[in-house]
Design an enzyme around this catalytic site. Sequence first.
Site, PDB file in Angstrom:
ATOM      1  N   PHE A   1      46.751   1.590  38.785  1.00  0.00           N
ATOM      2  CA  PHE A   1      46.795   2.304  37.514  1.00  0.00           C
ATOM      3  C   PHE A   1      47.577   3.599  37.682  1.00  0.00           C
ATOM      4  O   PHE A   1      47.256   4.431  38.533  1.00  0.00           O
ATOM      5  CB  PHE A   1      45.380   2.611  37.018  1.00  0.00           C
ATOM      6  CG  PHE A   1      45.368   3.279  35.675  1.00  0.00           C
ATOM      7  CD1 PHE A   1      45.713   2.575  34.529  1.00  0.00           C
ATOM      8  CD2 PHE A   1      45.023   4.611  35.548  1.00  0.00           C
ATOM      9  CE1 PHE A   1      45.705   3.177  33.285  1.00  0.00           C
ATOM     10  CE2 PHE A   1      45.013   5.230  34.310  1.00  0.00           C
ATOM     11  CZ  PHE A   1      45.356   4.514  33.172  1.00  0.00           C
TER      12      PHE A   1
ATOM     13  N   TYR B   1      49.058   7.048  35.781  1.00  0.00           N
ATOM     14  CA  TYR B   1      48.802   7.917  34.634  1.00  0.00           C
ATOM     15  C   TYR B   1      49.697   9.154  34.639  1.00  0.00           C
ATOM     16  O   TYR B   1      49.670   9.943  33.702  1.00  0.00           O
ATOM     17  CB  TYR B   1      47.329   8.337  34.604  1.00  0.00           C
ATOM     18  CG  TYR B   1      46.866   8.992  35.879  1.00  0.00           C
ATOM     19  CD1 TYR B   1      46.982  10.368  36.065  1.00  0.00           C
ATOM     20  CD2 TYR B   1      46.326   8.237  36.907  1.00  0.00           C
ATOM     21  CE1 TYR B   1      46.575  10.964  37.251  1.00  0.00           C
ATOM     22  CE2 TYR B   1      45.903   8.823  38.083  1.00  0.00           C
ATOM     23  CZ  TYR B   1      46.030  10.188  38.245  1.00  0.00           C
ATOM     24  OH  TYR B   1      45.624  10.778  39.415  1.00  0.00           O
ATOM     25  N   GLY B   2      50.487   9.345  35.698  1.00  0.00           N
ATOM     26  CA  GLY B   2      51.379  10.494  35.819  1.00  0.00           C
ATOM     27  C   GLY B   2      52.708  10.047  36.389  1.00  0.00           C
ATOM     28  O   GLY B   2      53.328   9.106  35.890  1.00  0.00           O
ATOM     29  N   SER B   3      53.130  10.676  37.471  1.00  0.00           N
ATOM     30  CA  SER B   3      54.455  10.390  38.035  1.00  0.00           C
ATOM     31  C   SER B   3      54.610   8.958  38.531  1.00  0.00           C
ATOM     32  O   SER B   3      55.736   8.457  38.613  1.00  0.00           O
ATOM     33  CB  SER B   3      54.788  11.368  39.158  1.00  0.00           C
ATOM     34  OG  SER B   3      53.880  11.234  40.228  1.00  0.00           O
TER      35      SER B   3
ATOM     36  N   GLU C   1      49.670  10.266  47.582  1.00  0.00           N
ATOM     37  CA  GLU C   1      48.663  10.945  46.764  1.00  0.00           C
ATOM     38  C   GLU C   1      47.846  11.963  47.558  1.00  0.00           C
ATOM     39  O   GLU C   1      47.414  12.970  47.003  1.00  0.00           O
ATOM     40  CB  GLU C   1      47.740   9.927  46.101  1.00  0.00           C
ATOM     41  CG  GLU C   1      48.465   8.957  45.173  1.00  0.00           C
ATOM     42  CD  GLU C   1      49.222   9.642  44.044  1.00  0.00           C
ATOM     43  OE1 GLU C   1      48.654  10.540  43.393  1.00  0.00           O
ATOM     44  OE2 GLU C   1      50.392   9.290  43.813  1.00  0.00           O
TER      45      GLU C   1
END
Length: 179
Positions: free
Chosen positions: A10, A12-14, A87
């Site tokens: 999933f 949601y940003g970069s 991350e």
Amino acid sequence: MDADGHLYVFAYGSLIWRPGFSHLGHEPATLRGFHRRFCLWSQHYRGTPEVPGLVLGLDRGGSCRGVAFRVSETEAPEVLDYLEARENLNGDKVYDRRLLALRLASGRSVQGIAYVADRAHPAYCRPCEQSTAATIARGRGEAGLNRDYLLNTASQLASLGLRDRKLERLVRLVLASPA
């Protein structure tokens, strides 16, 4: 791995606009129980120790619309290693990798991994909207301007037809802020 034999990631940003890993496809998806928020100080990618920036994390509550990338079983170990290094830079665990239920735009439900902000980490924060905008407007790190991170994420979401009104309001505030 999901029951269908694939790994779902999933974004949601970069990761939406720069996944950096092999995948078989992607589609819009919704994650319930978490929302997208600029809630992590960045002293590397989008800021410095002297002038930190902010990056997105998944924080408790609400829901988040993003993208689910489908990864083959054979590529999954390599993709997981890549994501962990990306991350959680240099092993600094600012995100917890979790297996969560995702609802794909096609209507299917799958199990996918998502990186959730670790509220116990010193980088976790919850600045007000004006402070968030001011920080993003001046942030610059190894990966570039903090402003570009916000604008790229908002632009990619819009191109997919995914509205995030809070992010859109933040874009307006940042664009009105002095750089």
